[in-house]
Design a protein around this motif. Structure first.
Motif, PDB file in Angstrom:
ATOM      1  N   LEU A 182      53.448  37.065  37.775  1.00 31.99           N
ATOM      2  CA  LEU A 182      52.327  38.084  38.113  1.00 31.99           C
ATOM      3  C   LEU A 182      51.031  37.421  38.102  1.00 31.99           C
ATOM      4  O   LEU A 182      50.324  37.680  39.272  1.00 31.99           O
ATOM      5  CB  LEU A 182      52.270  39.853  36.544  1.00 31.99           C
ATOM      6  CG  LEU A 182      51.143  40.305  37.136  1.00 31.99           C
ATOM      7  CD1 LEU A 182      51.973  40.950  38.715  1.00 31.99           C
ATOM      8  CD2 LEU A 182      50.907  41.811  36.731  1.00 31.99           C
ATOM      9  N   ASN A 183      50.923  36.916  37.216  1.00 29.74           N
ATOM     10  CA  ASN A 183      49.768  35.334  36.593  1.00 29.74           C
ATOM     11  C   ASN A 183      49.738  35.145  38.364  1.00 29.74           C
ATOM     12  O   ASN A 183      48.374  34.456  38.971  1.00 29.74           O
ATOM     13  CB  ASN A 183      49.821  34.872  35.839  1.00 29.74           C
ATOM     14  CG  ASN A 183      48.689  35.801  34.921  1.00 29.74           C
ATOM     15  OD1 ASN A 183      48.606  36.768  34.916  1.00 29.74           O
ATOM     16  ND2 ASN A 183      49.358  35.175  33.554  1.00 29.74           N
ATOM     17  N   GLU A 184      51.021  34.367  38.784  1.00 28.44           N
ATOM     18  CA  GLU A 184      50.867  33.411  39.840  1.00 28.44           C
ATOM     19  C   GLU A 184      50.705  34.321  40.978  1.00 28.44           C
ATOM     20  O   GLU A 184      49.707  33.831  41.863  1.00 28.44           O
ATOM     21  CB  GLU A 184      52.679  32.766  39.709  1.00 28.44           C
ATOM     22  CG  GLU A 184      52.522  31.594  40.977  1.00 28.44           C
ATOM     23  CD  GLU A 184      53.679  31.194  40.773  1.00 28.44           C
ATOM     24  OE1 GLU A 184      54.264  30.522  42.289  1.00 28.44           O
ATOM     25  OE2 GLU A 184      54.510  31.685  40.113  1.00 28.44           O
ATOM     26  N   TRP A 185      51.701  35.085  41.195  1.00 24.06           N
ATOM     27  CA  TRP A 185      51.276  36.330  42.540  1.00 24.06           C
ATOM     28  C   TRP A 185      49.797  36.683  42.870  1.00 24.06           C
ATOM     29  O   TRP A 185      49.383  36.886  43.705  1.00 24.06           O
ATOM     30  CB  TRP A 185      51.764  37.210  42.611  1.00 24.06           C
ATOM     31  CG  TRP A 185      52.008  38.425  43.084  1.00 24.06           C
ATOM     32  CD1 TRP A 185      52.018  38.520  44.578  1.00 24.06           C
ATOM     33  CD2 TRP A 185      50.976  39.369  43.156  1.00 24.06           C
ATOM     34  NE1 TRP A 185      51.890  39.386  45.567  1.00 24.06           N
ATOM     35  CE2 TRP A 185      51.194  39.895  44.599  1.00 24.06           C
ATOM     36  CE3 TRP A 185      50.059  39.830  42.761  1.00 24.06           C
ATOM     37  CZ2 TRP A 185      50.369  41.378  44.496  1.00 24.06           C
ATOM     38  CZ3 TRP A 185      48.751  41.388  43.059  1.00 24.06           C
ATOM     39  CH2 TRP A 185      49.431  41.921  44.319  1.00 24.06           C
ATOM     40  N   SER A 186      48.931  36.699  41.925  1.00 22.81           N
ATOM     41  CA  SER A 186      47.654  37.675  40.900  1.00 22.81           C
ATOM     42  C   SER A 186      46.886  36.252  41.653  1.00 22.81           C
ATOM     43  O   SER A 186      45.638  36.380  42.527  1.00 22.81           O
ATOM     44  CB  SER A 186      47.119  37.891  39.569  1.00 22.81           C
ATOM     45  OG  SER A 186      45.237  37.947  39.776  1.00 22.81           O
ATOM     46  N   GLY A 187      47.062  35.085  41.164  1.00 22.14           N
ATOM     47  CA  GLY A 187      46.411  33.247  42.438  1.00 22.14           C
ATOM     48  C   GLY A 187      46.554  33.647  43.580  1.00 22.14           C
ATOM     49  O   GLY A 187      45.777  33.487  44.180  1.00 22.14           O
ATOM     50  N   SER A 188      47.931  33.443  44.123  1.00 24.13           N
ATOM     51  CA  SER A 188      48.059  33.339  45.158  1.00 24.13           C
ATOM     52  C   SER A 188      47.662  34.643  45.786  1.00 24.13           C
ATOM     53  O   SER A 188      47.297  34.516  47.050  1.00 24.13           O
ATOM     54  CB  SER A 188      49.751  33.713  45.193  1.00 24.13           C
ATOM     55  OG  SER A 188      49.823  32.851  44.441  1.00 24.13           O
ATOM     56  N   MET A 189      47.009  35.558  45.432  1.00 25.28           N
ATOM     57  CA  MET A 189      46.698  36.944  46.245  1.00 25.28           C
ATOM     58  C   MET A 189      44.914  36.687  46.535  1.00 25.28           C
ATOM     59  O   MET A 189      44.323  36.742  47.418  1.00 25.28           O
ATOM     60  CB  MET A 189      46.785  38.248  45.791  1.00 25.28           C
ATOM     61  CG  MET A 189      48.249  38.461  46.492  1.00 25.28           C
ATOM     62  SD  MET A 189      48.723  39.136  47.607  1.00 25.28           S
ATOM     63  CE  MET A 189      48.218  40.262  48.326  1.00 25.28           C
ATOM     64  N   LYS A 190      44.494  36.290  45.389  1.00 21.31           N
ATOM     65  CA  LYS A 190      43.101  35.780  44.989  1.00 21.31           C
ATOM     66  C   LYS A 190      42.701  35.036  46.024  1.00 21.31           C
ATOM     67  O   LYS A 190      41.807  35.000  46.625  1.00 21.31           O
ATOM     68  CB  LYS A 190      43.073  35.814  43.782  1.00 21.31           C
ATOM     69  CG  LYS A 190      41.276  35.344  43.323  1.00 21.31           C
ATOM     70  CD  LYS A 190      41.039  34.743  41.780  1.00 21.31           C
ATOM     71  CE  LYS A 190      39.327  35.183  41.970  1.00 21.31           C
ATOM     72  NZ  LYS A 190      39.527  34.983  40.686  1.00 21.31           N
ATOM     73  N   SER A 191      43.637  33.266  46.327  1.00 16.50           N
ATOM     74  CA  SER A 191      43.304  32.488  47.258  1.00 16.50           C
ATOM     75  C   SER A 191      43.327  33.564  48.765  1.00 16.50           C
ATOM     76  O   SER A 191      42.723  32.372  49.209  1.00 16.50           O
ATOM     77  CB  SER A 191      44.058  31.194  46.772  1.00 16.50           C
ATOM     78  OG  SER A 191      44.468  30.663  48.228  1.00 16.50           O
ATOM     79  N   LEU A 192      44.935  34.154  48.536  1.00 15.03           N
ATOM     80  CA  LEU A 192      44.539  34.072  50.078  1.00 15.03           C
ATOM     81  C   LEU A 192      43.368  35.170  50.625  1.00 15.03           C
ATOM     82  O   LEU A 192      42.786  35.505  51.905  1.00 15.03           O
ATOM     83  CB  LEU A 192      45.667  34.878  50.276  1.00 15.03           C
ATOM     84  CG  LEU A 192      46.157  36.052  51.252  1.00 15.03           C
ATOM     85  CD1 LEU A 192      46.799  35.025  52.483  1.00 15.03           C
ATOM     86  CD2 LEU A 192      47.290  36.641  51.758  1.00 15.03           C
ATOM     87  N   LEU A 193      43.052  36.354  49.769  1.00 15.27           N
ATOM     88  CA  LEU A 193      41.996  37.137  49.912  1.00 15.27           C
ATOM     89  C   LEU A 193      40.714  36.193  50.034  1.00 15.27           C
ATOM     90  O   LEU A 193      40.099  36.429  51.628  1.00 15.27           O
ATOM     91  CB  LEU A 193      41.732  37.720  49.093  1.00 15.27           C
ATOM     92  CG  LEU A 193      42.734  38.825  49.137  1.00 15.27           C
ATOM     93  CD1 LEU A 193      42.299  40.185  47.777  1.00 15.27           C
ATOM     94  CD2 LEU A 193      42.898  40.267  50.594  1.00 15.27           C
ATOM     95  N   GLY A 194      40.225  34.492  49.837  1.00 18.65           N
ATOM     96  CA  GLY A 194      39.448  34.651  49.823  1.00 18.65           C
ATOM     97  C   GLY A 194      39.255  33.722  51.176  1.00 18.65           C
ATOM     98  O   GLY A 194      37.906  33.705  51.524  1.00 18.65           O
TER      99      GLY A 194
END
Length: 489
Positions: A448-460
């Motif tokens: 979940l943390n990895e997915w959250s980090g990836s989503m945050k990077s994508l949104l950025g």
């Protein structure tokens, strides 16, 4: 005055001593005892008057007359007697002991030599002002015991000295004493004591000094002369600017011997690198070649960890490795994340490696550990291969893994287990399925943390793209307006 402290002389006996010494020397030809009594009476007066120069001359004269008479027991008796006199001056005692030490080589037989040495050791025991003389006499006794083949006695006698606490001894002489202590312990087989003693030597003493200009040399010489003028009699002597290369090489030779005995390959590699950083070694092609070889051998033999890996790559970057092409090629294979087949490595490098005194493919009676080092090299090649497989595979069949490592299943499991225990790799072996997994199982929180980090990077990234698009649109709107304004004008 009873503690031997030096006071200002109450009276100068120089003239009287000059006269009495000549008379005593003549008298000694007919009656030694009468000459000694004559000088002893005058010695009492000079001692009570705190006349250091005269007292020192008289003590030296007394022990010299006793020695010249050939009666070595009389010499021992006089040395003991004079050292115990009430209020005897420390510097006078020191001078007497130094002169008596010079008589050791003149003794007619071993018995008298030992007797004189024991007398001097008794006189100097517990006295700080003659600690250096005691150390030197003890070293002579230790060398005698060693010459007689009694290593245990020689080591025990010399190791009782704590020379690192002697403030009046020069650093070079201290280092020589400790190196001798370590050498005796190694010969005796007391490896633990040898390791403890060797840690008393600070390696900063062996640090390579930068080359100085003639102006700097002259300036340092003047500073030393000034310090020597201002030094009091109780201060330790100034350190001489001496070349300590011989001590450095001797020290690291002992350290390498200790490291080899305990199979501490990384430590041995570090010690060889210190030897390599020596001007005399760098200027001698044969020594340079041999040391470069051993630096590479022992870094390859060292178990893998962060420190070993860092040092391995730093050694690989050394341009001097071109002098040892075979070792350079072997070293390079360990820095590349590719499989190394042990049969090929053994065939390619084996004959050259076993021609040295470091490795041997068979039992060597001269160096039993040479075969052990050859077997350890095989272990390091296999461990390297396991790390490479773990890097490229997440799951692999046991049958395929044994093919890649050139091992049977039992050995493969053993090596994987040892690397997992050392936390070098992560692995799990599924025996029923005959599968080895190198990918670490992640729990829900990590995923979940990895997915959250990836989503945050994508949104950025999306926000950045949106900003750039908006910027381009604004620039496009502004441009036509500017063109129309120019035309209207």
């Amino acid at each position: 005055m009873s503690d031997g402290q030096l006071f200002k002389p109450e009276k100068d006996y120089t003239a009287e001593v000059d006269k009495q010494l000549l008379e005593a020397q003549e008298l000694a030809k007919s009656s030694v005892q009468a000459a000694l009594e004559k000088l002893s009476t005058l010695e009492k007066h000079t001692r009570q008057a705190s006349d250091l120069a005269s007292t020192s001359r008289l003590l030296v004269a007394i022990v010299t007359i006793a020695k010249d008479s050939g009666d070595w027991s009389l010499l021992n008796e006089q040395v003991l007697l004079l050292s115990k006199k009430h209020g005897q001056l420390k510097q006078a005692t020191t001078r007497m002991v130094q002169v008596a030490m010079s008589f050791i080589d003149e003794t007619p037989d071993m018995e008298k030599k030992l007797s004189l040495i024991e007398t001097l050791r008794t006189v100097t025991e517990g006295k700080i002002f003659v600690e250096v003389e005691r150390a030197r006499v003890t070293r002579i006794l230790s060398d005698m015991k060693k010459g007689q083949g009694d290593l245990n006695a020689a080591a025990d006698i010399l190791c009782e000295l704590q020379v690192e606490t002697f403030g009046s001894m020069e650093r070079r002489e201290k280092t020589e004493f400790i190196l001798e202590q370590v050498a005796l312990c190694i010969e005796k087989g007391d490896w633990t004591q040898a390791g403890i003693l060797s840690r008393k030597i600070g390696t900063k003493f062996f640090a390579r000094k930068p080359k100085r200009t003639p102006e700097q040399i002259e300036k340092d010489k003047k500073e030393r002369e000034e310090k020597e003028k201002n030094r009091s009699i109780d201060d330790p002597p100034l350190e001489k600017e001496d070349d300590v290369t011989d001590l450095k090489l001797r020290y690291y030779e002992q350290q390498i011997t200790l490291a080899k005995h305990e199979d501490k390959y990384l430590d041995a590699c570090k010690h060889y690198r210190q030897v390599l950083d020596t001007e005399s070694v760098e200027e001698t092609p044969e020594q340079l070649h041999a040391v470069l070889q051993r630096v590479i051998y022992y870094i390859l033999l060292a178990p893998h960890d962060n420190e070993q890996s860092d040092l391995l790559h730093r050694i690989n970057a050394d341009t001097r490795n071109a002098l040892v092409p075979e070792e350079k090629e072997l070293l390079k294979t360990f820095t590349i994340p590719e499989l190394m087949r042990w049969p090929i490595v053994s065939e390619r490098f084996g004959p050259h490696l076993c021609s040295t005194d470091v490795f041997s493919a068979i039992e060597d009676p001269e160096d039993p550990k040479a075969l052990t080092r050859w077997q350890d090299l095989r272990k390091r090649v296999i461990e390297h291969n396991v790390r490479v497989v773990a890097k490229y595979y997440t799951r692999i069949q046991m049958h395929r893994l044994t093919q890649l490592l050139d091992l049977d299943e039992e050995e493969t499991e053993s090596y994987i287990s040892s690397l997992v225990t050392a936390k070098t790799v992560y692995a799990k072996i599924d025996r029923p399925a005959r599968v080895v997994t190198f990918a670490k199982t992640r729990d829900a929180d990590e995923v979940l943390n990895e997915w959250s980090g990836s989503m945050k990077s994508l949104l950025g990234l999306l926000e950045r793209i949106d900003h750039l698009i908006t910027k381009e649109e604004m620039m496009a709107r502004i441009q036509p307006v500017g063109d129309n304004a120019v035309k209207a004008h």
